[in-house]
Design an enzyme around this catalytic site. Structure first.
Site, PDB file in Angstrom:
ATOM      1  CG  ASP A   8       9.223 -19.065 -48.346  1.00 40.86           C
ATOM      2  OD1 ASP A   8      10.077 -19.999 -47.845  1.00 40.86           O
ATOM      3  OD2 ASP A   8       8.959 -17.960 -48.149  1.00 40.86           O
ATOM      4  CB  CYS A  65       7.817 -18.902 -45.034  1.00 36.72           C
ATOM      5  SG  CYS A  65       6.915 -18.351 -43.512  1.00 36.72           S
ATOM      6  CB  THR A  67       8.975 -15.206 -39.721  1.00 40.95           C
ATOM      7  OG1 THR A  67       7.564 -14.960 -40.982  1.00 40.95           O
ATOM      8  CG2 THR A  67      10.010 -14.374 -39.980  1.00 40.95           C
ATOM      9  CG  HIS A  98      -6.555 -24.909 -25.032  1.00 42.59           C
ATOM     10  ND1 HIS A  98      -6.407 -23.920 -24.292  1.00 42.59           N
ATOM     11  CD2 HIS A  98      -6.541 -26.142 -24.163  1.00 42.59           C
ATOM     12  CE1 HIS A  98      -6.394 -24.323 -22.639  1.00 42.59           C
ATOM     13  NE2 HIS A  98      -6.176 -25.651 -22.739  1.00 42.59           N
ATOM     14  CG  HIS A 133     -10.513 -25.973 -25.328  1.00 44.74           C
ATOM     15  ND1 HIS A 133     -10.118 -24.728 -24.714  1.00 44.74           N
ATOM     16  CD2 HIS A 133     -10.414 -27.007 -24.361  1.00 44.74           C
ATOM     17  CE1 HIS A 133      -9.734 -25.047 -23.451  1.00 44.74           C
ATOM     18  NE2 HIS A 133      -9.687 -26.358 -23.304  1.00 44.74           N
TER      19      HIS A 133
HETATM   20  C1  RB5 Z   1      10.815 -14.471 -47.927  1.00 47.42           C
HETATM   21  O1  RB5 Z   1      11.541 -13.454 -47.951  1.00 47.42           O
HETATM   22  C2  RB5 Z   1       9.934 -14.155 -46.328  1.00 47.42           C
HETATM   23  O2  RB5 Z   1       9.127 -13.115 -46.516  1.00 47.42           O
HETATM   24  C3  RB5 Z   1       9.157 -15.400 -46.153  1.00 47.42           C
HETATM   25  O3  RB5 Z   1       9.989 -16.577 -46.242  1.00 47.42           O
HETATM   26  C4  RB5 Z   1       8.443 -15.591 -44.867  1.00 47.42           C
HETATM   27  O4  RB5 Z   1       9.304 -15.329 -43.870  1.00 47.42           O
HETATM   28  C5  RB5 Z   1       7.095 -14.590 -44.894  1.00 47.42           C
HETATM   29  O5  RB5 Z   1       6.344 -14.324 -43.660  1.00 47.42           O
END
Ligand code: RB5
Length: 166
Positions: A8, A65, A67, A98, A133
């Protein structure tokens, strides 16, 4: 290896460098975007990459993204996907040995560049151990099959009762 990659807006800046790095290593890369810095919804990108893995168009997927978590949640909704959020050497290594992970989800905001590349290096080069596994992965696949059958049965029920959705 054939690899589909997507991010993203949070992963938009680092993604071209990752694509270049993967190609330098001899991988065949399909970049699904996003193609501008404008905000996009991560599930759309996760689905595009996961579908390519699920349909066998590529061997593995990489998603970025903020996180790595939203991408992971979304990708795991696609049949046959074992997406994992990796943040260090150990999670990269174990998710392959695994879990035979086929989609790697990375945080563009929380991981430094050196660590990102190190995680990818480990994840792309670590084989699945199989054995006990594999049995456990078969159980995960069986859960997917059960859910698919339930959905099918529900749909048939709807059709039978003449229910329509608008
Ligand atoms: C976008 O703001 C953020 O929510 C996305 O990049 C991600 O971290 C979602 O899990």
């Amino acid at each position: 290896m054939r690899i589909a990659i997507g991010s993203d807006h949070r992963g938009y800046q680092i993604r071209p460098r990752i694509v270049e790095w993967l190609r330098e290593k001899g991988h065949e890369v399909i970049d699904v975007g996003s193609h501008s810095q404008d905000p996009v919804d991560y599930p759309d990108i996760a689905e595009a990459v996961a579908a390519k893995v699920s349909q066998g168009e590529v061997d593995r997927g990489i998603l970025l993204c903020g996180t790595g978590l939203g991408m992971c949640i979304a990708a795991n909704k696609v049949r046959g996907i074992r997406a994992v959020p990796c943040h260090d050497d150990l999670t990269a290594d174990m998710s392959r040995r695994h879990n035979d992970a086929n989609v790697l989800c990375l945080s563009a905001d929380l991981l430094g560049e050196r660590l990102l590349f190190r995680i990818m290096e480990i994840w792309l080069n670590t084989p699945f151990e199989g054995g006990r596994h594999a049995r456990r992965l078969e159980k995960i696949a069986a859960i997917e099959d059960e859910i698919a059958q339930e959905i099918c049965a529900e749909k048939k029920g709807d059709e039978g009762s003449g229910t329509t959705r608008s």
